[in-house]
Design an enzyme around this catalytic site. Structure first.
Site, PDB file in Angstrom:
ATOM      1  N   LYS A 150       0.814  -1.210   0.000  1.00  0.00           N
ATOM      2  CA  LYS A 150       0.000   0.000   0.000  1.00  0.00           C
ATOM      3  C   LYS A 150       0.853   1.269   0.000  1.00  0.00           C
ATOM      4  O   LYS A 150       0.395   2.318  -0.436  1.00  0.00           O
ATOM      5  CB  LYS A 150      -0.967  -0.024   1.179  1.00  0.00           C
ATOM      6  CG  LYS A 150      -2.057  -1.092   0.977  1.00  0.00           C
ATOM      7  CD  LYS A 150      -3.162  -1.028   2.004  1.00  0.00           C
ATOM      8  CE  LYS A 150      -4.310  -1.965   1.649  1.00  0.00           C
ATOM      9  NZ  LYS A 150      -3.981  -3.392   1.854  1.00  0.00           N
TER      10      LYS A 150
HETATM   11  C1  LIG Z   1      -4.536  -4.469   1.199  1.00  0.00           C
HETATM   12  C2  LIG Z   1      -3.793  -5.739   1.090  1.00  0.00           C
HETATM   13  C3  LIG Z   1      -4.168  -6.754   0.168  1.00  0.00           C
HETATM   14  C4  LIG Z   1      -5.402  -6.652  -0.701  1.00  0.00           C
HETATM   15  O1  LIG Z   1      -5.274  -5.696  -1.722  1.00  0.00           O
HETATM   16  P1  LIG Z   1      -6.562  -5.187  -2.518  1.00  0.00           P
HETATM   17  O2  LIG Z   1      -6.056  -4.059  -3.355  1.00  0.00           O
HETATM   18  O3  LIG Z   1      -7.549  -4.726  -1.478  1.00  0.00           O
HETATM   19  O4  LIG Z   1      -7.080  -6.320  -3.324  1.00  0.00           O
HETATM   20  C5  LIG Z   1      -3.377  -7.887   0.083  1.00  0.00           C
HETATM   21  N1  LIG Z   1      -2.290  -8.049   0.863  1.00  0.00           N
HETATM   22  C6  LIG Z   1      -1.901  -7.100   1.758  1.00  0.00           C
HETATM   23  C7  LIG Z   1      -0.709  -7.357   2.596  1.00  0.00           C
HETATM   24  C8  LIG Z   1      -2.630  -5.917   1.905  1.00  0.00           C
HETATM   25  O5  LIG Z   1      -2.236  -4.987   2.785  1.00  0.00           O
END
Ligand SMILES: *Cc1c(COP(=O)(O)O)cnc(C)c1O
Length: 475
Positions: free
Chosen positions: A120
């Site tokens: 993120k």
């Molecule tokens: C947010 C997150 C996801 C999921 O990603 P999306 O974009 O919501 O599909 C997967 N793995 C981790 C570690 C995350 O923080």
């Protein structure tokens, strides 16, 4: 380039106009009127580019209301080896998203080298710099209100800390995050970051955010903003690393690659879909879910059936514990041929707690032409995959990435490189790794002892009135 709503009943807006917002006024999600196309010559030119150069080449096709030189400055300041420095030994931080070869035609695309050790940070760091720039230009300020069970909140806080014109109010369930995640967030001493520990569970936090968002007068008076997963700026920033990954494992444009994406709210893999729509030669987009398999069910059967929070499992890949996939509407809009009346009809059912079936409606056959396949994982699969990754490839992966690898192996074919997106570093989920391997994963040296740092947070009852009072008092 104008942005329109998937539900077709909101005015078209520019990039800067939608940057700070969430849903379109008609309840839909914003998408560009059309996807910019990358030619063969463009792709060849990208082969020599640094990550920041590549990001500019892609993002400048989506952003036409920020002067190019300013956009370039913002991108150059975001994608640096200093910001994304938590690379594995032997990897070059200057690559920003290095690839790691696991096996013949099997790679890990490292997306989690940013300050909070999850992918993120790739988009959120850019968003922090874009927000600050756009707010300064318009003389405005914003108070970001969010709820988190871990990864989103920390990524948002590390992106917004110290930024002019921005305050962050982040609700998290008291004592429900891991010690490490709690320490990451609560040790921040920046004055513009407010951590609020809610006496309740994650859904209580989300309900408080919703209650504030539904109070239009309060929302306007206190300039409440959001950085949730439907934010277009986050999606478009994630398109870049699909190009970077493709270019890293190919040497000519006639080659195709596949990506396996640990998925929750469908933001990450939606960016892969957009890269493919722009002309990136992607073979398969593998949607990997955990026990919360609403997306796997759709891609196998055409039935989209959100579960409701009471039927959401708490798993050892917690950042994928979702009851519905917030960004899924963007893909369905493309799947139904950009028919916004159809999208409205489908989501009338979803928004009232129902489901829809695209096989019955004749749209499902087209899913394969978009390259999508899927699979799911569970705790036992996850533990085994973490062990096997260590034994076979000599690499420790986190639980979410393990879900991605498990499903990737079901679709791997000898002739097409498969890149598994590494969505978090194992250090972030120590307990689960210790369960799988019998010992905790290595932690970046600079984060040792983070749990012992002084913590700054406010304890609060699960009550919308309390958070409104708190915001009013602190702005
Ligand atoms: C947010 C997150 C996801 C999921 O990603 P999306 O974009 O919501 O599909 C997967 N793995 C981790 C570690 C995350 O923080």
């Amino acid at each position: 380039m104008k942005y329109i709503s998937t539900r077709g009943q909101s005015p078209a807006l520019t990039f800067s106009e939608i940057l700070l917002g969430g849903l379109a006024p008609d309840g839909g999600l914003y998408l560009p009127e059309s996807y910019p196309q990358i030619s063969d010559a463009d792709l060849t030119a990208m082969r020599g580019m640094s990550y920041a150069e590549l990001a500019f080449a892609i993002l400048s096709r989506f952003v036409d209301d920020i002067p190019a030189s300013d956009l370039k400055t913002i991108i150059d300041k975001t994608y640096t080896a200093e910001v994304y420095g938590f690379t594995r030994q032997g990897q070059n931080p200057a690559d920003i998203t290095p690839t790691l070869k696991l096996d013949e035609n099997l790679y890990l695309l490292s997306l989690s080298n940013g300050p909070t050790l999850a992918f993120k940070d790739m988009a959120m760091q850019l968003l922090g710099n874009l927000f600050e720039y756009v707010l300064a230009k318009t003389g405005k300020t914003t108070n970001i209100l969010g709820a988190t069970s871990g990864d989103t909140g920390s990524a948002a806080e590390y992106a917004m800390r110290g930024k002019q014109g921005i305050r962050v109010f982040m609700l998290s369930p008291h004592k429900k995050m891991s010690r490490f995640q709690t320490a990451q967030m609560f040790s921040l001493q920046d004055e513009n970051i407010y951590n609020i520990a809610v006496e309740g569970v994650f859904d209580d936090c989300q309900d408080m955010v919703k209650a504030v968002s539904n109070d239009a007068a309060f929302k306007a008076d206190y300039k409440i903003g959001a950085v949730n997963s439907i934010n277009w700026g986050r999606i478009v920033a994630q398109v870049v690393y699909y190009f970077k990954g493709y270019l890293a494992v190919t040497n000519n444009n006639s080659q195709k690659v596949s990506f396996s994406v640990p998925s929750g709210n469908f933001g990450n893999v939606c960016a892969g879909h957009i890269a493919r729509m722009m002309g990136l030669p992607i073979d398969k987009l593998v949607v990997a879910t955990n026990e919360n398999d609403v997306l796997d069910e759709f891609f196998k059967t055409g039935l989209y059936r959100p579960r409701g929070s009471a039927n959401t499992y708490h798993t050892s890949s917690p950042s994928m514990d979702i009851s519905k996939a917030s960004n899924f509407e963007r893909f369905v809009y493309d799947l139904v041929g950009k028919d916004s009346a159809k999208v409205r009809e489908l989501w009338t059912s979803v928004d009232s707690g129902g489901s829809f079936n695209l096989t019955e409606q004749g749209y499902f056959d087209k899913v394969a032409s978009f390259g999508f396949v899927s699979g799911s994982s569970n705790h036992a699969n996850r533990m085994r995959t973490i062990r096997e990754a260590q034994q076979k490839y000599g690499v420790v992966i986190d639980t979410h990435t393990a879900d991605g690898l498990k499903v990737a192996l079901e679709y791997a074919d000898k002739n097409t490189p498969m890149l598994v997106l590494e969505t978090a570093l194992p250090a972030k989920f120590e307990d689960a790794i210790a369960e799988a391997l019998g010992h905790a994963p290595e932690r970046p040296v600079s984060l040792n002892g983070i749990e012992a740092l002084p913590q700054r947070f406010t304890l609060m009852k699960a009550d919308a009135g309390a958070i409104k009072d708190f915001i009013a008092k602190n702005t």
